[in-house]
Scaffold this motif. Structure first.
Motif, short mmCIF file in Angstrom:
data_model
loop_
_atom_site.label_atom_id
_atom_site.label_comp_id
_atom_site.label_asym_id
_atom_site.label_seq_id
_atom_site.Cartn_x
_atom_site.Cartn_y
_atom_site.Cartn_z
N ILE A 194 0.84 -1.21 0.00
CA ILE A 194 0.00 0.00 0.00
C ILE A 194 0.87 1.26 0.00
N LYS A 195 2.14 1.08 -0.43
CA LYS A 195 3.09 2.19 -0.63
C LYS A 195 3.48 2.92 0.65
N VAL A 196 3.46 2.20 1.77
CA VAL A 196 3.91 2.80 3.03
C VAL A 196 5.41 2.55 3.18
N ASN A 197 6.21 3.60 3.18
CA ASN A 197 7.66 3.46 3.28
C ASN A 197 8.13 3.19 4.71
N ASN A 198 7.47 3.82 5.67
CA ASN A 198 7.82 3.56 7.07
C ASN A 198 6.57 3.74 7.94
N CYS A 199 6.56 2.98 9.00
CA CYS A 199 5.41 3.00 9.91
C CYS A 199 5.93 2.72 11.32
N ARG A 200 5.77 3.69 12.17
CA ARG A 200 6.33 3.57 13.53
C ARG A 200 5.24 3.78 14.57
N LEU A 201 5.09 2.81 15.42
CA LEU A 201 4.17 2.91 16.55
C LEU A 201 4.99 3.31 17.78
N TYR A 202 4.51 4.31 18.53
CA TYR A 202 5.29 4.77 19.68
C TYR A 202 4.38 5.10 20.86
N VAL A 203 4.97 5.03 22.02
CA VAL A 203 4.34 5.42 23.28
C VAL A 203 5.32 6.32 24.02
N ASN A 204 4.84 7.45 24.53
CA ASN A 204 5.74 8.30 25.30
C ASN A 204 5.02 8.89 26.51
N GLY A 205 5.81 9.38 27.41
CA GLY A 205 5.28 10.00 28.61
C GLY A 205 6.14 11.18 29.03
N TYR A 206 5.51 12.19 29.63
CA TYR A 206 6.21 13.40 30.05
C TYR A 206 5.99 13.62 31.56
N ASN A 207 7.02 14.13 32.20
CA ASN A 207 6.97 14.41 33.64
C ASN A 207 6.59 13.17 34.43
N LEU A 208 7.31 12.11 34.19
CA LEU A 208 6.96 10.82 34.77
C LEU A 208 7.39 10.67 36.22
N LEU A 209 8.59 11.13 36.55
CA LEU A 209 9.10 10.98 37.90
C LEU A 209 9.82 12.25 38.32
N THR A 210 9.66 12.64 39.57
CA THR A 210 10.41 13.76 40.12
C THR A 210 10.89 13.40 41.51
N PHE A 211 12.19 13.49 41.71
CA PHE A 211 12.78 13.21 43.02
C PHE A 211 13.16 14.55 43.65
N THR A 212 12.48 14.90 44.73
CA THR A 212 12.71 16.19 45.38
C THR A 212 12.11 16.15 46.78
N ASN A 213 12.63 17.00 47.66
CA ASN A 213 12.04 17.17 48.98
C ASN A 213 11.06 18.34 49.00
N PHE A 214 10.91 19.01 47.87
CA PHE A 214 10.02 20.16 47.77
C PHE A 214 8.59 19.67 47.57
N MET A 215 7.70 20.03 48.47
CA MET A 215 6.33 19.48 48.47
C MET A 215 5.26 20.51 48.13
N TRP A 216 5.65 21.72 47.76
CA TRP A 216 4.68 22.80 47.58
C TRP A 216 4.33 23.07 46.13
#
Length: 243
Positions: A194-216
């Motif tokens: 069907i003339k598809v040269n490339n096909c990429r399936l992806y999953v991403n996430g942003y701001n997944l983990l933060t290590f800090t003692n700041f709670m505010w």
């Protein structure tokens, strides 16, 4: 830098970090033993704070020893500023067969925030929110003198108890996993038909983990010293097709 002559050396901005804060040095909470403890430590009585100190009130250090607490006792020699002294970032990734992976880490340290609206229970109007950490960490009795993090809740002594001091200066260093993405490059035979040269399936996430003692709030934001909508964690799934 030509700076107006100051009464005390710790008041000068010259030679200090840009945006250095002028604040009192917090000593402890007033109780029936405070006068004796302060006298033993500094060799002089607690300075006149402009009020009659009551149990649970914040006591500040009389830096120049003149017996009264005023603007000459505020110093720029405490803590860091809103601008991190050090920042770092790391981007890494790899490809294995038809799979690919990438991630980005960011971090900052030697950075502080001065709490503003988070200082005072119920806020400056006494009609705002009472946060759980305020309820749990506010001075209530002499038993809390060495464990409480904040002075007794008071409107009449608010100018003293919620004055700008290192009592409300908090460490905002952090390490954050900013984003992660996993992809799979598909090359099934029918795609070529069907003339598809490339096909990429992806999953991403942003701001997944933060290590800090700041709670505010978000330690990365300079507006995190006051109430803001919290940073959101985002997930995406997508398909990239090229013809």
């Amino acid at each position: 830098m030509n700076e107006v002559k100051q009464n005390e050396p710790w008041l000068y901005e010259t030679g200090r970090r840009i945006n250095s804060r002028l604040m009192y040095k917090f000593w402890g909470f007033y109780d029936e033993t405070a006068d004796a403890r302060y006298q033993e430590e500094f060799g002089r009585p607690i300075a006149d704070h402009g009020i009659t100190l009551a149990p649970g009130d914040a006591v500040y250090v009389d830096l120049n020893g003149d017996g009264k607490l005023d603007g000459n006792d505020a110093t720029r020699d405490i803590g860091f500023t809103d601008i991190p002294e050090y920042t770092a970032g790391l981007t890494a990734g790899f490809a294995w067969g038809k799979f690919d992976f990438s991630m980005q880490w960011t971090g900052a340290w030697n950075v502080d925030r001065m709490l503003s609206e988070f200082r005072r229970p119920l806020g400056d109007t006494n009609q705002k929110g009472l946060l759980l950490y305020q309820y749990e960490n506010t001075w209530r009795s002499s038993a809390d003198s060495f464990t409480a993090k904040f002075p007794r809740a008071s409107s009449s002594h608010a100018n003293n108890n919620y004055a700008q001091s290192d009592l409300y200066l908090v460490n905002a260093s952090y390490l954050r996993l900013k984003n992660v993405e996993i992809g799979y490059n598909m090359d099934f035979p029918f795609l070529k038909k069907i003339k598809v040269n490339n096909c990429r399936l992806y999953v991403n996430g942003y701001n997944l983990l933060t290590f800090t003692n700041f709670m505010w709030g978000d330690p990365e934001s300079r507006q995190s010293d006051r109430p803001n909508y919290p940073l959101t964690r985002v997930f995406n799934i997508g398909l990239k097709v090229g013809f």
